[in-house]
Design an enzyme around this catalytic site. Structure first.
Site, mmCIF file in Angstrom:
data_model
loop_
_atom_site.group_PDB
_atom_site.id
_atom_site.type_symbol
_atom_site.label_atom_id
_atom_site.label_comp_id
_atom_site.label_asym_id
_atom_site.label_seq_id
_atom_site.Cartn_x
_atom_site.Cartn_y
_atom_site.Cartn_z
ATOM 1 N N SER A 142 46.420 -54.897 -73.530
ATOM 2 C CA SER A 142 46.735 -55.709 -72.504
ATOM 3 C C SER A 142 45.430 -56.094 -72.211
ATOM 4 O O SER A 142 44.362 -56.198 -72.890
ATOM 5 C CB SER A 142 46.535 -54.063 -71.929
ATOM 6 O OG SER A 142 46.246 -53.437 -70.668
ATOM 7 N N TYR A 155 43.814 -44.681 -71.028
ATOM 8 C CA TYR A 155 44.764 -46.030 -71.161
ATOM 9 C C TYR A 155 43.610 -47.133 -71.328
ATOM 10 O O TYR A 155 43.848 -47.519 -72.659
ATOM 11 C CB TYR A 155 44.985 -46.721 -69.966
ATOM 12 C CG TYR A 155 46.540 -47.961 -69.556
ATOM 13 C CD1 TYR A 155 46.972 -47.874 -70.225
ATOM 14 C CD2 TYR A 155 45.773 -49.230 -69.246
ATOM 15 C CE1 TYR A 155 48.489 -48.547 -70.270
ATOM 16 C CE2 TYR A 155 46.940 -50.100 -69.824
ATOM 17 C CZ TYR A 155 48.274 -50.098 -70.296
ATOM 18 O OH TYR A 155 48.801 -50.977 -70.279
HETATM 19 P P1 NAD Z 1 58.154 -49.046 -68.896
HETATM 20 O O1 NAD Z 1 58.044 -48.161 -68.208
HETATM 21 O O2 NAD Z 1 58.881 -49.853 -68.508
HETATM 22 O O3 NAD Z 1 58.804 -49.305 -70.818
HETATM 23 C C1 NAD Z 1 58.546 -48.092 -71.196
HETATM 24 C C2 NAD Z 1 59.279 -47.791 -72.350
HETATM 25 O O4 NAD Z 1 58.755 -46.924 -73.655
HETATM 26 C C3 NAD Z 1 60.545 -47.569 -71.574
HETATM 27 O O5 NAD Z 1 61.805 -47.612 -72.507
HETATM 28 C C4 NAD Z 1 60.211 -45.812 -72.219
HETATM 29 O O6 NAD Z 1 61.764 -44.731 -72.608
HETATM 30 C C5 NAD Z 1 58.707 -45.407 -74.052
HETATM 31 N N1 NAD Z 1 59.265 -44.248 -74.057
HETATM 32 C C6 NAD Z 1 57.664 -43.801 -73.735
HETATM 33 N N2 NAD Z 1 57.169 -43.148 -74.427
HETATM 34 C C7 NAD Z 1 58.058 -43.264 -75.708
HETATM 35 C C8 NAD Z 1 57.958 -42.878 -77.376
HETATM 36 N N3 NAD Z 1 56.734 -41.854 -77.510
HETATM 37 N N4 NAD Z 1 59.082 -43.183 -77.621
HETATM 38 C C9 NAD Z 1 59.335 -43.957 -77.797
HETATM 39 N N5 NAD Z 1 59.635 -45.035 -76.150
HETATM 40 C C10 NAD Z 1 58.236 -44.359 -75.810
HETATM 41 O O7 NAD Z 1 56.906 -49.976 -69.200
HETATM 42 P P2 NAD Z 1 56.379 -51.636 -70.180
HETATM 43 O O8 NAD Z 1 56.220 -51.831 -68.466
HETATM 44 O O9 NAD Z 1 56.953 -52.586 -69.943
HETATM 45 O O10 NAD Z 1 55.434 -51.298 -70.797
HETATM 46 C C11 NAD Z 1 55.606 -51.262 -72.235
HETATM 47 C C12 NAD Z 1 54.136 -51.787 -72.898
HETATM 48 O O11 NAD Z 1 53.590 -53.234 -72.877
HETATM 49 C C13 NAD Z 1 52.981 -50.710 -73.126
HETATM 50 O O12 NAD Z 1 52.244 -50.316 -73.805
HETATM 51 C C14 NAD Z 1 52.932 -51.195 -71.693
HETATM 52 O O13 NAD Z 1 51.214 -50.181 -72.137
HETATM 53 C C15 NAD Z 1 52.011 -52.849 -72.160
HETATM 54 N N6 NAD Z 1 51.386 -53.487 -71.064
HETATM 55 C C16 NAD Z 1 52.277 -53.453 -69.561
HETATM 56 C C17 NAD Z 1 52.129 -54.825 -69.221
HETATM 57 C C18 NAD Z 1 52.312 -54.184 -67.037
HETATM 58 O O14 NAD Z 1 51.797 -54.887 -66.324
HETATM 59 N N7 NAD Z 1 53.324 -53.580 -67.495
HETATM 60 C C19 NAD Z 1 50.711 -54.292 -68.902
HETATM 61 C C20 NAD Z 1 50.334 -54.754 -70.038
HETATM 62 C C21 NAD Z 1 50.808 -54.037 -71.168
#
Ligand code: NAD
Length: 260
Positions: A142, A155
């Site tokens: 991130s 985080y």
């Molecule tokens: P999201 O909440 O839309 O999706 C996350 C997915 O991870 C879900 O399908 C959930 O069921 C799954 N999950 C959660 N815990 C789990 C576990 N213990 N085992 C297996 N699966 C699990 O989130 P997102 O925004 O798509 O984020 C995905 C990644 O991107 C994360 O690592 C997040 O930190 C990173 N990220 C997101 C953003 C953002 O702005 N959305 C920015 C930077 C980084």
């Protein structure tokens, strides 16, 4: 097609960024395991993506914090498709609070999903990559791998930690043809972010519009959210890069919020 018949495992791919990466990989001909907590949701996503082709997908139940579940999920993929070419360790959650109020159980839960999850899935996949003398490990970092924000102690700690893990995988994996890199997105509108807007407004005593304008997009060059497709494009670059030249790196995709 850049990933024709490549076997890819994407964790947390039932929705959000993980689903977008899986979709991009399937469009490049890959065979993608949608690994997520709930098999029903993972299988639904896999069905949708397979229908778009030309690659295919299947759902795998996997809690990335559970070593046995990770090993069983990876074994199922190898049994079905014969190996693993690309791992995207993407599953993640967000929990926001001030350090003095941050519950220790929440700290441990968040670190487990991001760090234990990356470690366990890498550990399970890497022997298969070493066997075939090639592979790409992609960890979902991130901008918070490079910057800090209030309320995000766990985080920010976890996302910084992933940079270290990727560098070690790169050094150990080089002689086996295995690369490791980190994607560092800015804010992407997924359920993970939608949930934070009211939470941060409440914690910081500001409006939801201010959270978006000032906290989330304030440092970008154009006040725009990064999209799932932007992040998927970077994942494809790391997955399909042909040599070991691109390893141990982190690439920020954030509308200029963070500039290395
Ligand atoms: P999201 O909440 O839309 O999706 C996350 C997915 O991870 C879900 O399908 C959930 O069921 C799954 N999950 C959660 N815990 C789990 C576990 N213990 N085992 C297996 N699966 C699990 O989130 P997102 O925004 O798509 O984020 C995905 C990644 O991107 C994360 O690592 C997040 O930190 C990173 N990220 C997101 C953003 C953002 O702005 N959305 C920015 C930077 C980084």
């Amino acid at each position: 097609m850049k990933l024709k018949d490549k076997v890819c495992i994407v964790t947390g791919a039932a929705r959000g960024i993980g689903e977008g990466i899986a979709r991009r990989f399937v469009a490049e001909g890959a065979r993608v395991a949608i690994a997520d907590l709930d098999l029903g949701a993972a299988s639904e996503t896999a069905k949708r993506l397979t229908a778009t082709g030309p690659g295919s997908a299947f759902g795998v139940a996997m809690n990335v914090t559970d070593e046995d579940a990770v090993n069983a999920g990876v074994a199922a993929v190898v049994a079905k498709w014969g190996g693993v070419d690309v791992l995207v360790s993407n599953a993640g959650i967000q929990i926001v609070d001030k350090i003095e109020d941050y519950a220790f159980k929440d700290w441990k839960k968040l670190l487990a999903i991001h760090l234990d999850g990356a470690f366990l899935t890498t550990k399970a996949c890497i022997p298969h990559m070493y066997r075939q003398k090639s592979g790409s490990v992609i960890l979902m970092g991130s901008v918070h791998s490079k910057e800090a924000s209030p309320l995000k102690s766990a985080y920010v700690t976890a996302k910084h930690g992933l940079l270290g893990l990727a560098r070690v995988i790169s050094k150990e994996g080089a002689e086996h043809g295995v690369r490791a890199n980190v994607i560092c997105p800015g804010f992407v509108k997924t359920p993970l972010v939608e949930k934070q807007i009211p939470e941060q407004a409440k914690e910081l005593g500001i409006s939801e519009d201010e959270v978006v304008d000032r906290i989330m997009l304030g440092e970008t060059v154009d006040k725009e959210f990064t999209t799932i497709e932007d992040v998927a494009e970077v994942a494809l670059l790391f997955a399909a890069f042909p040599t070991n030249a691109l390893t141990g790196q982190s690439l920020v995709v954030s509308h200029g919020w963070h500039m290395d």
